[in-house]
Design a protein around this motif. Structure first.
Motif, PDB file in Angstrom:
ATOM      1  N   GLU A   5      -0.441   0.933   6.349  1.00 16.32           N
ATOM      2  CA  GLU A   5       0.155   0.891   5.007  1.00 16.32           C
ATOM      3  C   GLU A   5      -0.492   1.948   4.110  1.00 16.32           C
ATOM      4  OE1 GLU A   5       0.799  -1.889   1.071  1.00 16.32           O
ATOM      5  OE2 GLU A   5      -0.134  -2.790   2.834  1.00 16.32           O
ATOM      6  N   CYS A   6      -1.807   2.072   4.195  1.00 20.17           N
ATOM      7  CA  CYS A   6      -2.503   3.113   3.420  1.00 20.17           C
ATOM      8  C   CYS A   6      -2.019   4.501   3.829  1.00 20.17           C
ATOM      9  CB  CYS A   6      -4.013   2.995   3.608  1.00 20.17           C
ATOM     10  SG  CYS A   6      -4.745   1.552   2.827  1.00 20.17           S
ATOM     11  N   GLU A   7      -1.835   4.696   5.137  1.00 17.94           N
ATOM     12  CA  GLU A   7      -1.320   5.975   5.640  1.00 17.94           C
ATOM     13  C   GLU A   7       0.062   6.259   5.064  1.00 17.94           C
ATOM     14  OE1 GLU A   7       0.632   7.397   9.824  1.00 17.94           O
ATOM     15  OE2 GLU A   7      -1.304   6.397   9.973  1.00 17.94           O
ATOM     16  N   PHE A   8       0.951   5.266   5.108  1.00 15.27           N
ATOM     17  CA  PHE A   8       2.310   5.436   4.593  1.00 15.27           C
ATOM     18  C   PHE A   8       2.295   5.803   3.118  1.00 15.27           C
ATOM     19  CE2 PHE A   8       6.156   3.908   2.564  1.00 15.27           C
ATOM     20  CZ  PHE A   8       7.145   4.445   3.369  1.00 15.27           C
ATOM     21  N   ARG A   9       1.503   5.067   2.332  1.00 14.61           N
ATOM     22  CA  ARG A   9       1.440   5.327   0.896  1.00 14.61           C
ATOM     23  C   ARG A   9       0.900   6.728   0.610  1.00 14.61           C
ATOM     24  NH1 ARG A   9       1.086   0.644  -2.787  1.00 14.61           N
ATOM     25  NH2 ARG A   9       1.800  -1.173  -1.649  1.00 14.61           N
ATOM     26  N   PHE A  10      -0.097   7.156   1.372  1.00  9.73           N
ATOM     27  CA  PHE A  10      -0.670   8.493   1.185  1.00  9.73           C
ATOM     28  C   PHE A  10       0.365   9.572   1.524  1.00  9.73           C
ATOM     29  CE2 PHE A  10      -3.196  12.188   2.412  1.00  9.73           C
ATOM     30  CZ  PHE A  10      -4.161  12.240   1.420  1.00  9.73           C
TER      31      PHE A  10
END
Length: 118
Positions: free
Chosen positions: A105-110
């Motif tokens: 999720e952090c990867e997607f948001r970044f």
């Protein structure tokens, strides 16, 4: 469990969860994600030393001496980890089985511009 990130051009992050942080585990994963003629910049931890003999042009950045070596730096990936830690810190405990999903999720948001702090 070990996890690491690969920051590609245009600030696209790719996170990977691996069984351990040994070079025998990480080098094949890196080879799948990066073409051999690319330049790889890492910190100076000893485990990263194996990348230099794996067909990559490898620059190690020793943060105890400098934060950049000419144009080579790892500031972008450090930025991602800083933001991800800030987001994940608000969950006091994350189950080991669920952690890869939180990291993705952090990867997607970044990658897609959703602020990690939201």
């Amino acid at each position: 469990m070990a996890f690491f990130g690969i920051l590609k051009r245009h600030n696209q992050i790719d996170t990977v969860v691996a069984g351990d942080a040994e070079s025998e585990t990480l080098v094949p994963v890196v080879k799948k994600k990066i073409m051999l003629d690319n330049i790889v910049c890492t910190d100076s931890l000893s485990i990263r030393g194996k990348l230099g003999v794996s067909g990559f042009t490898h620059h190690r950045i020793n943060h105890s001496k400098a934060f950049a070596d000419c144009q080579n730096h790892i500031n972008g990936i450090e930025n991602f980890w800083n933001q991800a830690q800030r987001v994940l810190r608000k969950y006091n405990v994350i189950d080991r089985k669920s952690f890869p999903l939180f990291l993705k999720e952090c990867e997607f948001r970044f990658n897609f511009g959703t602020p990690l702090g939201s």
